[in-house]
Design an enzyme around this catalytic site. Structure first.
Site, mmCIF file in Angstrom:
data_model
loop_
_atom_site.group_PDB
_atom_site.id
_atom_site.type_symbol
_atom_site.label_atom_id
_atom_site.label_comp_id
_atom_site.label_asym_id
_atom_site.label_seq_id
_atom_site.Cartn_x
_atom_site.Cartn_y
_atom_site.Cartn_z
ATOM 1 N N LEU A 155 11.558 -20.582 -3.540
ATOM 2 C CA LEU A 155 10.450 -19.848 -2.936
ATOM 3 C C LEU A 155 9.214 -19.893 -3.833
ATOM 4 O O LEU A 155 9.320 -19.812 -5.061
ATOM 5 C CB LEU A 155 10.878 -18.398 -2.696
ATOM 6 C CG LEU A 155 9.836 -17.430 -2.120
ATOM 7 C CD1 LEU A 155 10.506 -16.445 -1.172
ATOM 8 C CD2 LEU A 155 9.130 -16.646 -3.237
ATOM 9 N N HIS A 158 3.111 3.249 -9.197
ATOM 10 C CA HIS A 158 2.951 1.814 -9.435
ATOM 11 C C HIS A 158 4.232 1.210 -10.006
ATOM 12 O O HIS A 158 4.595 0.084 -9.671
ATOM 13 C CB HIS A 158 1.775 1.576 -10.380
ATOM 14 C CG HIS A 158 0.448 1.968 -9.807
ATOM 15 N ND1 HIS A 158 0.067 1.608 -8.532
ATOM 16 C CD2 HIS A 158 -0.583 2.694 -10.319
ATOM 17 C CE1 HIS A 158 -1.143 2.084 -8.280
ATOM 18 N NE2 HIS A 158 -1.560 2.747 -9.348
ATOM 19 N N ASP A 183 0.834 -1.204 0.000
ATOM 20 C CA ASP A 183 0.000 0.000 0.000
ATOM 21 C C ASP A 183 0.868 1.253 0.000
ATOM 22 O O ASP A 183 1.927 1.278 0.647
ATOM 23 C CB ASP A 183 -0.897 -0.014 1.251
ATOM 24 C CG ASP A 183 -2.018 0.994 1.165
ATOM 25 O OD1 ASP A 183 -2.305 1.490 0.063
ATOM 26 O OD2 ASP A 183 -2.614 1.300 2.212
#
Length: 254
Positions: free
Chosen positions: A143, A49, A32
């Site tokens: 991962l 962004h 955020d």
């Protein structure tokens, strides 16, 4: 901030939960602050962004370096479709770029990619890119990166309930046999352990419809840092906070 605890039998762990330790197995992050980061610099939201996408790279690097097994990033919520069409286009364009140009690098690093959410809403072209990324990296042993796209925690639970209802209606499932493990198996995150810690950046203190079922026993960490400024030091801070928590899962302290 105290840990989030619930009720569980002494000595038992909820579905998918790890027993603790200084390094969480599964870190989930609500990314955020992109818009506020851009506004504070007099830049368009698209610049925020783009900077946020660069922060994802740093976060992924830190997660791998510290031995995290699963990293879930809340990249696009189901509510984000309500934003201005131009901003949605910027976000989907950025997603398309990274799917086309970054997946091969992640594959070389043995990262397994998985998408959770109503991804069909992005259209056939992007869906095809997502399928290609999942298939290419399916056999990787490093991962696991889960990208929550067009995801909502409530809708996740609803789709699981509908699937269970269909199975019961056709006689494939006894309703009396439904338990928490079974519900977890019908969620979009099936097969992935619940997050040990959920992080939210930018100073907001809420889950915003993210992994509502899966977060029942997660530690919550809220950072004032705006997401584009998130770096390896921030990740280390999260690990340090997590390492100081005592995870009891509702049991009495020893």
């Amino acid at each position: 901030m105290p840990p989030l605890v619930g009720v569980a039998p002494a000595g038992a762990l909820p579905t998918g939960a790890s027993s603790g330790g200084s390094v969480p197995s599964h870190v989930a992050i609500i990314m955020d602050g992109n818009g506020r980061w851009a506004a504070s610099r007099g830049l368009p939201r698209a610049a925020g962004h783009k900077a946020g996408a660069e922060a994802v790279t740093r976060c992924l690097r830190a997660a791998r370096a510290n031995g995290v097994d699963y990293l879930t990033l809340y990249a696009f919520s189901s509510e984000n479709w309500r934003r201005e069409p131009s901003e949605v286009a910027d976000l989907t364009g950025l997603l398309k770029f990274y799917l086309r140009h970054k997946v091969a690098e992640l594959h070389r690093e043995q990262v397994k990619i998985r998408f959770v959410g109503e991804v069909g809403r992005f259209g056939p072209e992007l869906c095809s890119e997502m399928t290609r990324a999942e298939e290419l990296t399916a056999g990787n042993t490093g991962l696991t990166l889960l990208l929550a796209l067009s995801y909502g925690g409530r809708s996740d639970i609803v789709q699981a309930a509908r699937a269970l209802a269909r199975a019961a209606k056709c006689g494939a499932l006894d309703p009396a046999a439904i338990d928490e493990d079974m519900v977890s198996g019908y969620l979009l995150t099936a097969g992935v352990p619940d997050p040990d810690v959920i992080v939210r950046t930018s100073g907001e203190h809420r889950l915003s419809n993210f992994l509502l079922w899966q977060s029942a026993y997660a530690e919550l960490v809220f950072l004032d840092t705006l997401w584009p400024d998130f770096d390896e030091a921030c990740f280390t801070r999260v690990l340090n906070i997590y390492g100081r928590r005592e995870r009891r899962f509702g049991a009495r302290p020893a």
